[in-house]
Design a protein around this motif. Structure first.
Motif, PDB file in Angstrom:
ATOM      1  N   ALA A   1       0.897  -1.218  -0.392  1.00  0.00           N
ATOM      2  CA  ALA A   1      -0.235   0.531  -0.217  1.00  0.00           C
ATOM      3  C   ALA A   1       0.952   0.842   0.222  1.00  0.00           C
ATOM      4  N   VAL A   2       0.522   1.659  -0.767  1.00  0.00           N
ATOM      5  CA  VAL A   2       1.220   3.715  -0.710  1.00  0.00           C
ATOM      6  C   VAL A   2       0.606   4.840  -0.290  1.00  0.00           C
ATOM      7  N   ASP A   3       0.931   5.489   0.171  1.00  0.00           N
ATOM      8  CA  ASP A   3       0.641   6.727   0.169  1.00  0.00           C
ATOM      9  C   ASP A   3       1.725   8.230   0.618  1.00  0.00           C
ATOM     10  N   SER A   4       0.614   9.430   0.840  1.00  0.00           N
ATOM     11  CA  SER A   4       1.951   9.949   1.100  1.00  0.00           C
ATOM     12  C   SER A   4       1.489  11.584   2.119  1.00  0.00           C
ATOM     13  N   ALA A   5       2.607  11.945   2.174  1.00  0.00           N
ATOM     14  CA  ALA A   5       1.704  13.066   3.389  1.00  0.00           C
ATOM     15  C   ALA A   5       2.981  14.159   3.258  1.00  0.00           C
ATOM     16  N   GLY A   6       2.288  15.488   3.370  1.00  0.00           N
ATOM     17  CA  GLY A   6       3.578  16.799   3.542  1.00  0.00           C
ATOM     18  C   GLY A   6       4.183  16.670   5.645  1.00  0.00           C
ATOM     19  N   THR A   7       5.058  17.571   5.676  1.00  0.00           N
ATOM     20  CA  THR A   7       5.093  17.637   7.144  1.00  0.00           C
ATOM     21  C   THR A   7       4.359  19.186   7.176  1.00  0.00           C
ATOM     22  N   GLY A   8       4.225  19.906   6.393  1.00  0.00           N
ATOM     23  CA  GLY A   8       3.561  21.128   6.648  1.00  0.00           C
ATOM     24  C   GLY A   8       2.400  21.061   6.540  1.00  0.00           C
ATOM     25  N   ASP A   9       1.384  21.835   6.514  1.00  0.00           N
ATOM     26  CA  ASP A   9      -0.009  22.305   6.411  1.00  0.00           C
ATOM     27  C   ASP A   9      -0.614  23.177   6.058  1.00  0.00           C
ATOM     28  N   TRP A  10       0.370  23.769   4.885  1.00  0.00           N
ATOM     29  CA  TRP A  10       0.233  24.615   3.545  1.00  0.00           C
ATOM     30  C   TRP A  10      -0.791  24.494   2.704  1.00  0.00           C
ATOM     31  N   HIS A  11      -1.064  22.846   2.609  1.00  0.00           N
ATOM     32  CA  HIS A  11      -1.760  22.782   0.765  1.00  0.00           C
ATOM     33  C   HIS A  11      -2.890  21.598   1.284  1.00  0.00           C
ATOM     34  N   ILE A  12      -3.344  21.790   2.183  1.00  0.00           N
ATOM     35  CA  ILE A  12      -4.225  20.635   2.739  1.00  0.00           C
ATOM     36  C   ILE A  12      -5.450  20.956   2.199  1.00  0.00           C
ATOM     37  N   GLY A  13      -5.426  19.810   1.330  1.00  0.00           N
ATOM     38  CA  GLY A  13      -6.844  19.370   0.388  1.00  0.00           C
ATOM     39  C   GLY A  13      -6.203  20.024  -1.260  1.00  0.00           C
ATOM     40  N   HIS A  14      -5.434  19.811  -0.979  1.00  0.00           N
ATOM     41  CA  HIS A  14      -5.243  20.674  -2.711  1.00  0.00           C
ATOM     42  C   HIS A  14      -3.812  19.641  -3.222  1.00  0.00           C
ATOM     43  N   LYS A  15      -4.218  20.025  -4.283  1.00  0.00           N
ATOM     44  CA  LYS A  15      -4.215  19.193  -5.922  1.00  0.00           C
ATOM     45  C   LYS A  15      -2.662  18.730  -5.778  1.00  0.00           C
ATOM     46  N   PRO A  16      -1.306  18.032  -6.923  1.00  0.00           N
ATOM     47  CA  PRO A  16      -0.419  18.388  -6.424  1.00  0.00           C
ATOM     48  C   PRO A  16      -0.324  19.461  -7.631  1.00  0.00           C
ATOM     49  N   ASP A  17       0.777  20.420  -7.290  1.00  0.00           N
ATOM     50  CA  ASP A  17       1.919  21.518  -7.732  1.00  0.00           C
ATOM     51  C   ASP A  17       1.273  20.433  -9.741  1.00  0.00           C
ATOM     52  N   THR A  18       0.518  22.005  -9.941  1.00  0.00           N
ATOM     53  CA  THR A  18      -0.065  22.319 -11.750  1.00  0.00           C
ATOM     54  C   THR A  18       1.548  21.208 -12.278  1.00  0.00           C
ATOM     55  N   ARG A  19       2.878  21.684 -12.284  1.00  0.00           N
ATOM     56  CA  ARG A  19       4.047  21.715 -12.994  1.00  0.00           C
ATOM     57  C   ARG A  19       4.336  19.539 -12.541  1.00  0.00           C
ATOM     58  N   ALA A  20       4.532  19.685 -11.456  1.00  0.00           N
ATOM     59  CA  ALA A  20       4.645  18.139 -11.153  1.00  0.00           C
ATOM     60  C   ALA A  20       3.734  17.239 -11.816  1.00  0.00           C
ATOM     61  N   ARG A  21       2.213  18.143 -11.961  1.00  0.00           N
ATOM     62  CA  ARG A  21       0.833  17.131 -12.654  1.00  0.00           C
ATOM     63  C   ARG A  21       1.115  16.857 -14.334  1.00  0.00           C
ATOM     64  N   ALA A  22       2.173  18.298 -14.252  1.00  0.00           N
ATOM     65  CA  ALA A  22       2.643  17.652 -16.209  1.00  0.00           C
ATOM     66  C   ALA A  22       3.775  17.573 -16.331  1.00  0.00           C
ATOM     67  N   ALA A  23       4.720  17.108 -15.304  1.00  0.00           N
ATOM     68  CA  ALA A  23       5.171  16.871 -15.743  1.00  0.00           C
ATOM     69  C   ALA A  23       5.616  15.062 -15.687  1.00  0.00           C
ATOM     70  N   GLY A  24       4.922  14.727 -14.618  1.00  0.00           N
ATOM     71  CA  GLY A  24       4.419  12.993 -14.922  1.00  0.00           C
ATOM     72  C   GLY A  24       3.863  12.733 -15.496  1.00  0.00           C
ATOM     73  N   ALA A  25       2.868  13.510 -15.340  1.00  0.00           N
ATOM     74  CA  ALA A  25       1.619  12.708 -17.332  1.00  0.00           C
ATOM     75  C   ALA A  25       2.822  13.313 -18.512  1.00  0.00           C
ATOM     76  N   LYS A  26       3.868  13.899 -18.261  1.00  0.00           N
ATOM     77  CA  LYS A  26       4.528  13.193 -20.033  1.00  0.00           C
ATOM     78  C   LYS A  26       5.598  11.658 -19.770  1.00  0.00           C
ATOM     79  N   ARG A  27       5.800  11.541 -18.571  1.00  0.00           N
ATOM     80  CA  ARG A  27       6.330   9.701 -18.869  1.00  0.00           C
ATOM     81  C   ARG A  27       5.216   8.974 -17.960  1.00  0.00           C
ATOM     82  N   GLY A  28       3.719   9.185 -18.403  1.00  0.00           N
ATOM     83  CA  GLY A  28       2.694   8.783 -18.215  1.00  0.00           C
ATOM     84  C   GLY A  28       2.327   7.891 -16.520  1.00  0.00           C
ATOM     85  N   TYR A  29       2.659   9.336 -15.222  1.00  0.00           N
ATOM     86  CA  TYR A  29       2.192   8.589 -14.506  1.00  0.00           C
ATOM     87  C   TYR A  29       1.057   9.795 -13.891  1.00  0.00           C
ATOM     88  N   ASP A  30      -0.026   9.698 -13.274  1.00  0.00           N
ATOM     89  CA  ASP A  30      -1.142  10.501 -12.993  1.00  0.00           C
ATOM     90  C   ASP A  30      -1.406  10.702 -11.443  1.00  0.00           C
TER      91      ASP A  30
END
Ligand code: 4NP
Length: 163
Positions: free
Chosen positions: A40-69
């Motif tokens: 099983a896999v999960d992820s979390a942050g030590t900070g609380d600024w982005h709780i509930g947010h989607k991953p950063d647009t740049r991280a989503r775009a870079a991941g999608a280019k390599r086939g990661y959703d």
């Protein structure tokens, strides 16, 4: 009784760039290996600024280019139960490692490690790409892919054999 599943938590500061990338890449590696029921896999942050947010647009775009959703992931903060729940709590850099060690009950600290222990590349931290350019997100993916391969091999060799 020990859980039949090995549980892996990827941790960075914001849970919008590095750890969701590691989360999505490792999920894909686990699926490709036919081990989704066992790891099983999960992820979390030590900070609380982005709780509930989607991953950063740049991280989503870079991941999608390599086939990661990354689109379905939402940021959350590390919580006390995580230290009991997860077998591997993997920090993206030394600051994350120190913060996790400070938050953890002493008897669970052995679960906390640097994620890049599992790559053979001579680097200990996944650099924070948040304030940099797009090349930083490619570097994150390069390091994350390498460490995910190493982590999967390690878990298959050690944990899954023993359970
Ligand atoms: P991450 O990157 O820890 O890889 O998710 C960051 C995201 C947000 C911030 C810092 C790092 N921030 O300061 O908001």
């Amino acid at each position: 009784m020990q859980s039949p599943q090995v549980k892996v938590l990827m941790v960075c500061l914001g849970n919008i760039c590095r750890s969701p990338t590691a989360h999505a890449v490792f999920v894909q590696r686990v699926e490709e290996a036919g081990l989704s029921k066992r790891i099983a896999v999960d992820s979390a942050g030590t900070g609380d600024w982005h709780i509930g947010h989607k991953p950063d647009t740049r991280a989503r775009a870079a991941g999608a280019k390599r086939g990661y959703d990354l689109d379905s992931l939402r940021a959350r903060q590390v919580c006390a139960e995580d230290f009991n729940e997860f077998d591997y709590i993997l920090a993206m850099d030394e600051n994350n490692l120190r913060d996790l060690q400070r938050l953890s009950p002493p008897d669970q600290r052995h679960k906390i490690r640097l994620f890049l222990e599992f790559t053979d590349q001579n680097v200990s931290a996944v650099p924070d790409p948040y304030y940099g350019g797009p090349e930083g997100f490619e570097q994150v993916l390069d390091l994350v892919e390498s460490a995910c391969d190493g982590l999967l091999a390690h878990i298959a060799d050690t944990e899954l054999r023993a359970r």
